[in-house]
Design a protein around this motif. Structure first.
Motif, short mmCIF file in Angstrom:
data_model
loop_
_atom_site.label_atom_id
_atom_site.label_comp_id
_atom_site.label_asym_id
_atom_site.label_seq_id
_atom_site.Cartn_x
_atom_site.Cartn_y
_atom_site.Cartn_z
N LEU A 107 0.87 -1.17 0.00
CA LEU A 107 0.00 0.00 0.00
C LEU A 107 0.91 1.21 0.00
CD1 LEU A 107 -3.18 0.50 2.15
CD2 LEU A 107 -1.56 2.34 1.77
N MET A 108 0.76 2.07 -0.99
CA MET A 108 1.66 3.22 -1.10
C MET A 108 0.89 4.47 -1.49
SD MET A 108 3.65 2.41 -4.76
CE MET A 108 4.45 0.95 -4.12
N GLY A 109 1.53 5.60 -1.31
CA GLY A 109 0.93 6.86 -1.71
C GLY A 109 1.11 7.10 -3.21
N ARG A 110 0.39 8.09 -3.71
CA ARG A 110 0.45 8.39 -5.14
C ARG A 110 1.85 8.82 -5.57
NH1 ARG A 110 0.41 12.91 -7.74
NH2 ARG A 110 -0.33 14.08 -5.93
N ASN A 111 2.52 9.63 -4.74
CA ASN A 111 3.87 10.08 -5.10
C ASN A 111 4.81 8.91 -5.35
OD1 ASN A 111 3.38 12.82 -4.93
ND2 ASN A 111 3.94 12.95 -2.75
N THR A 112 4.78 7.96 -4.41
CA THR A 112 5.67 6.81 -4.53
C THR A 112 5.32 6.00 -5.77
OG1 THR A 112 5.88 6.78 -2.14
CG2 THR A 112 6.54 4.77 -3.29
N TYR A 113 4.02 5.79 -5.97
CA TYR A 113 3.54 5.06 -7.16
C TYR A 113 4.04 5.73 -8.44
CZ TYR A 113 -0.01 3.88 -10.73
OH TYR A 113 -0.66 3.52 -11.88
N GLU A 114 3.90 7.04 -8.53
CA GLU A 114 4.32 7.74 -9.75
C GLU A 114 5.84 7.73 -9.91
OE1 GLU A 114 2.16 11.46 -9.62
OE2 GLU A 114 0.41 10.55 -10.62
N THR A 115 6.55 7.73 -8.78
CA THR A 115 8.01 7.61 -8.84
C THR A 115 8.40 6.25 -9.41
OG1 THR A 115 8.24 9.09 -6.96
CG2 THR A 115 10.15 7.72 -7.50
N VAL A 116 7.73 5.20 -8.94
CA VAL A 116 8.04 3.85 -9.45
C VAL A 116 7.72 3.78 -10.95
CG1 VAL A 116 7.48 1.39 -9.27
CG2 VAL A 116 7.69 2.76 -7.19
N LEU A 117 6.56 4.34 -11.33
CA LEU A 117 6.17 4.35 -12.75
C LEU A 117 7.20 5.06 -13.62
CD1 LEU A 117 2.34 5.19 -13.06
CD2 LEU A 117 3.49 3.02 -13.53
#
Lengths: 180, 180
Positions: free
Chosen positions: B51-61
């Motif tokens: 479970l992660m925040g949007r920032n982290t998700y977009e960084t991974v993307l």
């Protein structure tokens, strides 16, 4: 012989040395039935002298106990002019440039110093004068307080040379400054 | 079965997860010739979902690599409405109350969650929803940046259940929340 400047200090898990009200009761919140000193006496056996800020000195003075240090204690202060009679020959007041003070202390034959006190540690780190840090991490998130580390323009790289765990609850990490 | 929420994260010695410019280059500054993963794969083998925040998700993307997670990833976002086609069935958007979200995830059969992202971790800690923290302490004082821990009204007590050292330089401390 090079002077070695060490710190030996406890912080909360979030890096504070005192809570929002300046209290340190949380340091003693971890059950420690056998009074494990977590390496304090061994560390004190290694050092030649202490150097601390005025706040820390006055805090120690305020404790209802005998003066606790066997080694000479150098106190950084721009305001104090004398020490109590019973501490003459034990406590020495210093002011001015840190590198000059350190040269004088080294000249006097003290090579391994215990640097103590939040502001003093930060001042030493700003000038990259800390060689060794033994940090006992009390596993409590305080959520705020007085941080051990302050802001600094330069990065300082250390090596973790040892990790220990005490009373089945507390981590102590030992860091040495990387110097070329 | 209770949901267990874990964090597995690296911080600087002064507690930052990114430097003043948001950079994390310093994470890779420690020589690691054999590519020691410092327990990451073993930890990933234990968790059921992330479970992660949007920032982290977009960084991974934004990384130029394949999607790195085998487990379902729940992303907290109030603004995103869809995920890229190739991530359908892998990434699930969530918004609203954390305890409701956690109930839904648990209902779906995921019990051990990896909570990731600075703001998300702070939000979880504010609500005392973190059970386990594995913190790898990169031995560099950055002097400033984005702190892992935020301010919090209540104290949270943990126990350090393990300490390890990797690549002869890095301490990793393992904490478990004290719950009665």
């Amino acid at each position: 012989m090079r002077t070695k400047n060490s710190i030996f200090i406890a912080t909360s898990l979030d890096g504070f040395i005192a809570d929002q009200n300046g209290n340190i009761d949380w340091l003693h919140q971890i059950p420690n039935p056998d009074g494990d000193d977590m390496g304090y006496r061994a560390f004190m056996g290694e050092i030649d002298a202490l150097l601390m800020g005025r706040n820390t000195y006055e805090t120690v003075l305020s404790f209802d106990m005998d003066w606790p240090y066997d080694q000479p204690v150098f106190v950084l202060s721009t305001t104090l002019n004398s020490v109590p009679k019973e501490l003459e020959g034990k406590v020495f007041l210093k002011k001015g440039d840190l590198s000059v003070i350190l040269s004088e202390i080294k000249e006097a034959g003290y090579h391994h110093l215990y640097i103590d006190g939040g502001k003093t540690i930060q001042r030493f780190l700003e000038q990259d004068l800390i060689d060794e840090m033994i940090i006992t991490s009390i596993p409590i998130l305080l959520g705020g307080g007085t941080p051990l580390f302050g802001s600094n323009d330069k990065r300082l790289a250390f090596t973790c040379t040892n990790t220990k765990r005490f009373v089945n609850a507390v981590a102590q990490n030992h860091y040495t400054r990387n110097r070329d």
